[in-house]
Design a protein around this motif. Structure first.
Motif, PDB file in Angstrom:
ATOM      1  N   THR A 137       1.185  -1.195   0.281  1.00  0.00           N
ATOM      2  CA  THR A 137       0.234   0.095   0.194  1.00  0.00           C
ATOM      3  C   THR A 137       1.187   1.543  -0.891  1.00  0.00           C
ATOM      4  O   THR A 137       2.196   0.824   0.646  1.00  0.00           O
ATOM      5  CB  THR A 137      -0.779   0.085   1.243  1.00  0.00           C
ATOM      6  OG1 THR A 137       0.087   0.034   2.478  1.00  0.00           O
ATOM      7  CG2 THR A 137      -1.883  -1.844   0.985  1.00  0.00           C
ATOM      8  N   ALA A 138       0.340   2.581  -0.002  1.00  0.00           N
ATOM      9  CA  ALA A 138       0.828   3.594  -0.433  1.00  0.00           C
ATOM     10  C   ALA A 138       1.824   3.875   0.851  1.00  0.00           C
ATOM     11  O   ALA A 138       2.620   4.300   1.106  1.00  0.00           O
ATOM     12  CB  ALA A 138       0.399   4.664  -0.306  1.00  0.00           C
ATOM     13  N   GLY A 139       0.992   3.584   2.174  1.00  0.00           N
ATOM     14  CA  GLY A 139       1.658   3.616   3.017  1.00  0.00           C
ATOM     15  C   GLY A 139       2.495   2.794   3.468  1.00  0.00           C
ATOM     16  O   GLY A 139       3.138   3.048   4.978  1.00  0.00           O
ATOM     17  N   GLN A 140       2.844   1.733   3.407  1.00  0.00           N
ATOM     18  CA  GLN A 140       3.708   0.294   2.763  1.00  0.00           C
ATOM     19  C   GLN A 140       5.167   1.405   2.158  1.00  0.00           C
ATOM     20  O   GLN A 140       6.079  -0.060   2.873  1.00  0.00           O
ATOM     21  CB  GLN A 140       3.203  -0.181   3.255  1.00  0.00           C
ATOM     22  CG  GLN A 140       2.313  -0.901   3.770  1.00  0.00           C
ATOM     23  CD  GLN A 140       1.590  -2.633   3.519  1.00  0.00           C
ATOM     24  OE1 GLN A 140       1.655  -3.126   2.359  1.00  0.00           O
ATOM     25  NE2 GLN A 140       1.550  -3.232   4.322  1.00  0.00           N
ATOM     26  N   LEU A 141       5.429   2.166   1.772  1.00  0.00           N
ATOM     27  CA  LEU A 141       6.286   1.943   0.801  1.00  0.00           C
ATOM     28  C   LEU A 141       7.652   3.216   1.603  1.00  0.00           C
ATOM     29  O   LEU A 141       7.191   3.254   2.228  1.00  0.00           O
ATOM     30  CB  LEU A 141       5.719   3.233  -0.464  1.00  0.00           C
ATOM     31  CG  LEU A 141       4.750   2.722  -1.049  1.00  0.00           C
ATOM     32  CD1 LEU A 141       4.487   3.806  -2.260  1.00  0.00           C
ATOM     33  CD2 LEU A 141       5.763   1.489  -2.469  1.00  0.00           C
ATOM     34  N   PRO A 142       8.983   2.621   1.701  1.00  0.00           N
ATOM     35  CA  PRO A 142       9.779   2.701   1.795  1.00  0.00           C
ATOM     36  C   PRO A 142      10.395   3.654   2.157  1.00  0.00           C
ATOM     37  O   PRO A 142      10.177   4.543   0.457  1.00  0.00           O
ATOM     38  CB  PRO A 142      11.090   1.626   1.946  1.00  0.00           C
ATOM     39  CG  PRO A 142      10.778   1.028   0.314  1.00  0.00           C
ATOM     40  CD  PRO A 142       9.025   1.369  -0.038  1.00  0.00           C
ATOM     41  N   ALA A 143      10.208   4.853   2.752  1.00  0.00           N
ATOM     42  CA  ALA A 143      11.752   6.375   2.275  1.00  0.00           C
ATOM     43  C   ALA A 143      12.692   6.283   2.238  1.00  0.00           C
ATOM     44  O   ALA A 143      13.395   7.095   3.574  1.00  0.00           O
ATOM     45  CB  ALA A 143      11.014   7.996   3.248  1.00  0.00           C
ATOM     46  N   CYS A 245      -1.284   6.819  -6.395  1.00  0.00           N
ATOM     47  CA  CYS A 245      -1.186   5.173  -6.438  1.00  0.00           C
ATOM     48  C   CYS A 245      -1.421   5.419  -4.828  1.00  0.00           C
ATOM     49  O   CYS A 245      -0.820   5.182  -4.019  1.00  0.00           O
ATOM     50  CB  CYS A 245      -0.586   4.804  -7.066  1.00  0.00           C
ATOM     51  SG  CYS A 245       1.545   4.871  -5.771  1.00  0.00           S
ATOM     52  N   ASP A 246      -2.636   3.808  -4.927  1.00  0.00           N
ATOM     53  CA  ASP A 246      -2.562   3.885  -3.252  1.00  0.00           C
ATOM     54  C   ASP A 246      -2.284   2.927  -3.305  1.00  0.00           C
ATOM     55  O   ASP A 246      -1.900   1.604  -1.926  1.00  0.00           O
ATOM     56  CB  ASP A 246      -4.304   2.926  -4.011  1.00  0.00           C
ATOM     57  CG  ASP A 246      -4.896   4.078  -3.925  1.00  0.00           C
ATOM     58  OD1 ASP A 246      -4.810   5.965  -3.061  1.00  0.00           O
ATOM     59  OD2 ASP A 246      -6.067   4.304  -4.268  1.00  0.00           O
ATOM     60  N   THR A 247      -1.730   1.408  -4.538  1.00  0.00           N
ATOM     61  CA  THR A 247      -0.880  -0.006  -4.779  1.00  0.00           C
ATOM     62  C   THR A 247       0.148  -0.428  -5.656  1.00  0.00           C
ATOM     63  O   THR A 247       0.272   0.886  -6.878  1.00  0.00           O
ATOM     64  CB  THR A 247      -1.714  -0.770  -4.628  1.00  0.00           C
ATOM     65  OG1 THR A 247      -2.906  -0.907  -4.364  1.00  0.00           O
ATOM     66  CG2 THR A 247      -1.332  -2.645  -4.880  1.00  0.00           C
ATOM     67  N   VAL A 248       1.229  -0.699  -5.168  1.00  0.00           N
ATOM     68  CA  VAL A 248       2.115  -0.886  -5.747  1.00  0.00           C
ATOM     69  C   VAL A 248       2.746  -2.274  -5.928  1.00  0.00           C
ATOM     70  O   VAL A 248       2.517  -2.850  -4.881  1.00  0.00           O
ATOM     71  CB  VAL A 248       3.582  -0.588  -5.325  1.00  0.00           C
ATOM     72  CG1 VAL A 248       5.011  -0.926  -6.182  1.00  0.00           C
ATOM     73  CG2 VAL A 248       3.743   1.146  -5.081  1.00  0.00           C
TER      74      VAL A 248
END
Length: 391
Positions: A137-143, A245-248
């Motif tokens: 999910t977008a919230g799980q994408l690593p920065a 995007c909401d999903t990768v």
């Protein structure tokens, strides 16, 4: 009258029509003509009944890396039979003929994407490459923090991407060696042409992603990188799409360790068996295979079972020199407890790095003396398979 032979140019239409029926897709007249221009009738084998095509099989002439060494490979594809001719052994006869032709042509390895794993296992092909499917999910994408370097977007620059891909591909067994035609007609058509390339502080390309963004889903068709700095920079680039995007979604090699590096490792992930391989000519394949260099000569004896390729069916003695190069000789009279035995599929899985000799022995697939299995364990390099392509 039944006959197996390569196609004539005027029979390419029949081949395309059979593929469309068997694999349930349509082509436009323009696509049909484009396919015919790129098809080589000498690489397509047909089974003909009374002069009409009943079944067929393509054998692509490809090269791939095995333990970092280029190997010629016969890519089996588009195996199809008209329904009224099925269950008559035509495919088995095509595969047997194809193996003979591959051997004569110097293709020591064959690969395919199976419609059924059990079906092709009967004929000696075995799994060699899995892949992981990720969904974040977008919230799980690593920065990830990134250092020196920059990301540039490019469109269709196959030569630039191949500089990264070729180094990346050598890390795995069974990855294709790509040329311009493969990039243009296969990779870009399947995965899209738009890429983001990471350049390090010296301007050297070190990683890339091929990707598409549509309906708030980012689909990463391919990621390749030379080091962790490149991987982190590419993931930072992906994370910068969080507002659109909401999903990768993406696929990765079976040994990929991304989840451990994430703040939240509980992402959607699954491992899926993918491509199969088969040693066509054991003697030639093993003599070109770089075993582990132990600094001393090693000797192995193996009894292989291969009913479809009689030149592989028998007992072989391998002398592996201190640098890891083997010479292979038939040893029909040699038998006993110091002999390992297996089918050609198991040998393929072992030398392609899919399963280790020690496991195969425990599972009863590499039979014989435990000490002989340990010799194989010591001499087979530890490198897994990966196949990021499709044909």
């Amino acid at each position: 009258m039944n006959e197996i032979r390569t196609l004539k140019p005027e029979e390419l239409d029949d081949s395309i029509t059979l593929s469309c029926f068997a694999f349930q897709y349509d082509v436009t007249p323009e696509e049909r003509e484009d396919r015919k221009r790129r098809m080589n009738p000498d690489r397509i084998w047909g089974y003909f009944v009374d002069g009409r095509m009943a079944a067929k099989m393509h054998i692509h002439d490809m090269r791939m890396y095995v333990q970092g060494v280029p190997v010629r490979m016969g890519g089996v594809a588009s195996v199809a039979t008209w329904p009224e001719h099925r269950r008559r052994g035509m495919v088995a006869q095509l595969l047997e003929r194809g193996l003979r032709e591959m051997k004569e042509d110097g293709q020591t390895l064959s690969c395919l994407h199976p419609f059924s794993v059990p079906f092709y296992r009967k004929y000696g092909w075995e799994l060699y490459a899995d892949y992981k499917k990720y969904e974040l999910t977008a919230g799980q994408l690593p920065a990830f923090d990134t250092g020196e370097g920059r990301i540039e977007r490019t469109d269709g620059d196959w030569a630039l991407l191949n500089r990264v891909y070729d180094k990346y591909a050598r890390q795995y067994n069974g990855t294709l060696i790509r040329d311009e035609a493969w990039w243009v007609h296969t990779v870009f058509r399947q995965k899209g042409r738009q890429a983001a390339v990471y350049f390090d502080g010296t301007g050297e390309p070190r990683g890339y992603v091929l990707y598409k963004v549509k309906q708030r889903v980012m689909d990463v068709g391919e990621m390749a990188f030379s080091d962790e700095a490149a991987r982190k920079a590419l993931w930072r680039f992906i994370a910068n799409h969080d507002s659109m995007c909401d999903t990768v979604k993406l696929t990765a090699p079976a040994d990929d360790d991304l989840p451990f590096l994430l703040p939240d490792p509980r992402i959607g992930q699954e491992t899926e068996p993918y491509f199969m391989a088969r040693i066509v000519d054991f003697r030639s394949f093993a003599e070109g295979y770089p075993f582990v260099a132990t600094g001393r000569e090693e000797r192995l004896v193996v009894k292989l079972a291969d009913p479809l390729a009689p030149w592989n069916d028998g007992t072989f003695r391998l002398a592996v020199d201190p640098s890891g190069r083997a010479t292979v000789e038939p040893a029909p009279g040699e038998d006993g407890t110091a002999v390992a035995s297996c089918g050609i599929g198991t040998m393929t899985a072992m030398l392609m790095g899919y399963k280790r000799p020690r496991f195969l022995h425990r599972a009863g697939l590499l039979a014989g003396d435990a000490g002989e299995a340990e010799r194989w364990e010591r001499l087979v390099p530890d490198r897994i398979g990966y196949f990021p392509d499709y044909y």
